[in-house]
Design a protein around this motif. Structure first.
Motif, PDB file in Angstrom:
ATOM      1  N   PRO A   1       8.811  27.298  -2.995  1.00 28.01           N
ATOM      2  CA  PRO A   1      10.235  27.251  -3.345  1.00 28.01           C
ATOM      3  C   PRO A   1      10.429  27.208  -4.861  1.00 28.01           C
ATOM      4  N   LEU A   2      11.433  27.885  -5.347  1.00 27.20           N
ATOM      5  CA  LEU A   2      11.781  27.729  -6.758  1.00 27.20           C
ATOM      6  C   LEU A   2      12.224  26.305  -7.030  1.00 27.20           C
ATOM      7  N   ASP A   3      13.084  25.789  -6.175  1.00 25.54           N
ATOM      8  CA  ASP A   3      13.698  24.473  -6.383  1.00 25.54           C
ATOM      9  C   ASP A   3      13.439  23.623  -5.143  1.00 25.54           C
ATOM     10  N   TYR A   4      12.581  22.632  -5.261  1.00 27.64           N
ATOM     11  CA  TYR A   4      12.250  21.799  -4.109  1.00 27.64           C
ATOM     12  C   TYR A   4      13.441  20.956  -3.652  1.00 27.64           C
ATOM     13  N   ALA A   5      14.390  20.697  -4.533  1.00 25.35           N
ATOM     14  CA  ALA A   5      15.557  19.894  -4.166  1.00 25.35           C
ATOM     15  C   ALA A   5      16.624  20.717  -3.459  1.00 25.35           C
ATOM     16  N   ASP A   6      16.558  22.014  -3.561  1.00 22.82           N
ATOM     17  CA  ASP A   6      17.566  22.890  -2.958  1.00 22.82           C
ATOM     18  C   ASP A   6      16.874  24.192  -2.552  1.00 22.82           C
ATOM     19  N   ILE A   7      16.150  24.157  -1.439  1.00 19.40           N
ATOM     20  CA  ILE A   7      15.285  25.272  -1.051  1.00 19.40           C
ATOM     21  C   ILE A   7      16.110  26.443  -0.555  1.00 19.40           C
ATOM     22  N   ASP A   8      15.841  27.594  -1.145  1.00 17.29           N
ATOM     23  CA  ASP A   8      16.496  28.846  -0.762  1.00 17.29           C
ATOM     24  C   ASP A   8      15.405  29.916  -0.727  1.00 17.29           C
ATOM     25  N   PRO A   9      14.999  30.371   0.456  1.00 16.68           N
ATOM     26  CA  PRO A   9      13.928  31.367   0.534  1.00 16.68           C
ATOM     27  C   PRO A   9      14.186  32.620  -0.283  1.00 16.68           C
ATOM     28  N   ALA A  10      15.437  32.935  -0.533  1.00 18.30           N
ATOM     29  CA  ALA A  10      15.743  34.118  -1.329  1.00 18.30           C
ATOM     30  C   ALA A  10      15.289  33.954  -2.776  1.00 18.30           C
ATOM     31  N   GLU A  11      15.060  32.714  -3.198  1.00 20.09           N
ATOM     32  CA  GLU A  11      14.643  32.441  -4.577  1.00 20.09           C
ATOM     33  C   GLU A  11      13.152  32.124  -4.680  1.00 20.09           C
ATOM     34  N   ASP A  12      12.406  32.281  -3.609  1.00 20.10           N
ATOM     35  CA  ASP A  12      10.993  31.904  -3.619  1.00 20.10           C
ATOM     36  C   ASP A  12      10.228  32.529  -4.786  1.00 20.10           C
ATOM     37  N   LEU A  13       9.251  31.774  -5.264  1.00 14.90           N
ATOM     38  CA  LEU A  13       8.291  32.276  -6.236  1.00 14.90           C
ATOM     39  C   LEU A  13       7.017  32.679  -5.505  1.00 14.90           C
ATOM     40  N   GLN A  14       6.345  33.667  -6.036  1.00 19.05           N
ATOM     41  CA  GLN A  14       5.052  34.067  -5.504  1.00 19.05           C
ATOM     42  C   GLN A  14       3.970  33.725  -6.528  1.00 19.05           C
ATOM     43  N   LEU A  15       3.055  32.870  -6.119  1.00 16.38           N
ATOM     44  CA  LEU A  15       1.963  32.452  -7.000  1.00 16.38           C
ATOM     45  C   LEU A  15       0.730  33.287  -6.720  1.00 16.38           C
ATOM     46  N   ALA A  16       0.103  33.773  -7.787  1.00 16.11           N
ATOM     47  CA  ALA A  16      -1.097  34.600  -7.659  1.00 16.11           C
ATOM     48  C   ALA A  16      -2.324  33.709  -7.489  1.00 16.11           C
ATOM     49  N   LEU A  17      -3.189  34.107  -6.564  1.00 16.23           N
ATOM     50  CA  LEU A  17      -4.407  33.361  -6.248  1.00 16.23           C
ATOM     51  C   LEU A  17      -5.612  34.285  -6.284  1.00 16.23           C
TER      52      LEU A  17
END
Length: 515
Positions: A82-98
């Protein structure tokens, strides 16, 4: 020296922290000892955290799509957080590279060992693929999947963006030891321009790249990797990330190696002041080793060079980029991270002092600033201040406060103190205020945590490792009596202690010192 200074960077040829081109038992992976968001207790608090909320559950239950990387021998994937753990919106998700390298032995496999080289802002993927995968001994590589990740806002994980290369060239050359009102105004203008460029090009991301949010990302990654406990190697800033994780999720902490430790309890002012003193200590050690012919034979040779550069920068191999005082001081600082760089520093200083050639010192400065031959800058130089300023309230608020603090800073470091003091004003210009309050991290009930410190480390003074090990209820201090930023891998004594801990969970006796 890059601004700001509150969270130390990594750069050493003798520790895992410099091998970038610039780390399981009990319940299920979705057990009940996990904090679900920022409303939960802070990093130093012991509470029984609730089970994963329904809004977070899809993140913890996602499946990674591992595929071959461009780099042979490694797999790559992306993790949604989540971009914002206090206000989760899947449309704002971040993708972390692994990226990962699988354990060499299925029979001996313990789990995953997550890696963070510091910064803040250094790439864990580059760290893994360009050194860590072979720096760990074969026994550790057999026992763990080595997993590098780029934290939110860094590397390949939707990085912070700020100035372009030409503007960064001007920014890094700006006089950070102003002598006049006009020079003070120019420095403030440069800080403001940099901060505004980051806000314009990065937007809301700047509000959500704190160390606490990255630590919450780590817990999602731990669960998705199907590890019941987090095993981790972190260097420099990576120790703050690892300690923050342990404070938030002590019941999920596994074998944590925190090398070149940061002290989370210090105010930003004390952090900056002590780090300035650390660089002075490292410079003194370098000077003691600088044998004839040494370009700094006279006690005031470096001070004289810097004063001359302040008035008249030296030419380099780029006619548009003369060596300024600030660039020279950054080049010196860069080389102090590792004794293996001291001969290069000696050569660069000789070129400047004896031949009037600023190119070698400029090359050292460019290495610190992550500037490529084509004039582009890596994402580190943008993520570094963005994360640091969000994590740390500004040490000083205005030029008047800096002027009042200068005696403290120059007393701690006659060479670097003025630069450190004025550099604090970048965070005072930052568009997103820090809401963080420094506090000890205790991580009660966590398994033993191994904390490493080096006695003459320039960027993370040994006192910080002593303090962090004392704060952590299960912290065990391991000291390297020597020079350079970070300790592992290093001497046989250090290596044996760390490797034994990673393989068995057994720590060395408290307060062990290796020479």
């Amino acid at each position: 020296m890059a601004t700001p200074h509150p969270a130390p960077r990594r750069r050493t040829a003798t520790t895992l922290a410099a091998l970038t081109a610039l780390l399981l038992s009990g319940c299920s992976a979705l057990g009940s000892e996990r904090s679900e968001g920022p409303a939960a207790s802070g990093p130093g608090t012991a509470t029984a955290a609730p089970a994963v909320s329904e809004s977070l559950r899809p993140y913890y239950e996602q499946e990674l799509n591992w595929r071959p990387c461009d780099e042979p021998g490694f797999q790559c994937a992306t993790l949604n957080v989540p971009l914002d753990y206090a206000d989760i919106d899947p449309a704002e998700d971040l993708q972390l590279a692994l990226s990962r390298r699988r354990a060499g032995s299925a029979e001996e496999r313990i789990g995953s060992l997550l890696l963070n080289p510091g910064g803040p802002g250094a790439s864990g993927i580059a760290f893994l693929q360009h050194g860590a995968a072979v720096a760990f001994p074969s026994e550790v590589r057999a026992a763990y999947d080595l997993v590098g990740f780029d934290p939110r806002g860094t590397g390949r994980s939707e990085p912070v963006a700020c100035m372009d290369g030409a503007d960064m060239d001007a920014f890094t050359a700006t006089d950070r030891t102003p002598d006049t009102d006009a020079e003070i105004d120019s420095l403030l203008d440069a800080f403001t321009a940099f901060a505004e460029s980051c806000q314009e090009r990065s937007g809301r991301l700047l509000e959500h790249i704190s160390t606490e949010e990255s630590a919450r990302d780590l817990d999602i990654l731990r669960a998705v990797l199907d590890d019941e406990r987090l095993h981790y190697y972190g260097a420099s800033y990576g120790t703050l990330l690892g300690a923050t994780y342990a404070g938030l999720f002590p019941g999920r902490a596994g074998r944590l190696v925190l090398d070149a430790a940061v002290d989370p309890s210090l105010s930003t002012y004390e952090t900056d002041l002590q780090q300035a003193a650390g660089f002075e200590t490292a410079l003194t050690s370098f000077l003691a080793s600088c044998t004839s012919p040494c370009p700094l034979a006279a006690p005031d040779s470096l001070t004289t060079l810097l004063a001359e550069l302040d008035a008249d920068p030296l030419p380099t191999n780029d006619p548009d980029r003369p060596l300024t005082e600030s660039l020279a001081l950054t080049g010196v600082a860069m080389a102090l991270y590792s004794p293996s760089s001291w001969p290069q520093l000696t050569t660069a200083l000789a070129a400047a002092i004896d031949d009037g050639d600023g190119a070698p010192l400029l090359a050292l400065s460019d290495a610190y600033h992550d500037r490529g031959p084509d004039g582009s800058y890596g994402t580190l130089m943008y993520a570094f201040p963005a994360i640091a300023c969000l994590d740390h309230p500004p040490a000083l608020a205005d030029p008047e406060a800096v002027q009042a603090a200068l005696p403290d800073f120059t007393g701690a470091s006659p060479t670097f103190g003025t630069d450190f003091a004025w550099s604090t004003l970048l965070c005072a210009s930052w568009p997103v205020p820090s809401a963080h309050t420094p506090a000890p991290i205790t991580a009660p009930d966590a398994p033993p945590i191994l904390v490493l410190g080096t006695t003459r480390d320039p960027a993370t003074p040994h006192a910080w490792a002593e303090s962090l090990a004392a704060q952590l209820e299960t912290g065990v201090l391991l000291t390297h009596d020597g020079d350079g930023h970070g300790a592992y891998p290093g001497t046989t004594c250090i290596n044996d202690a760390v490797n034994t801990y990673l393989l068995t969970g057994t720590t060395p006796p408290p307060d062990t010192t290796c020479t």
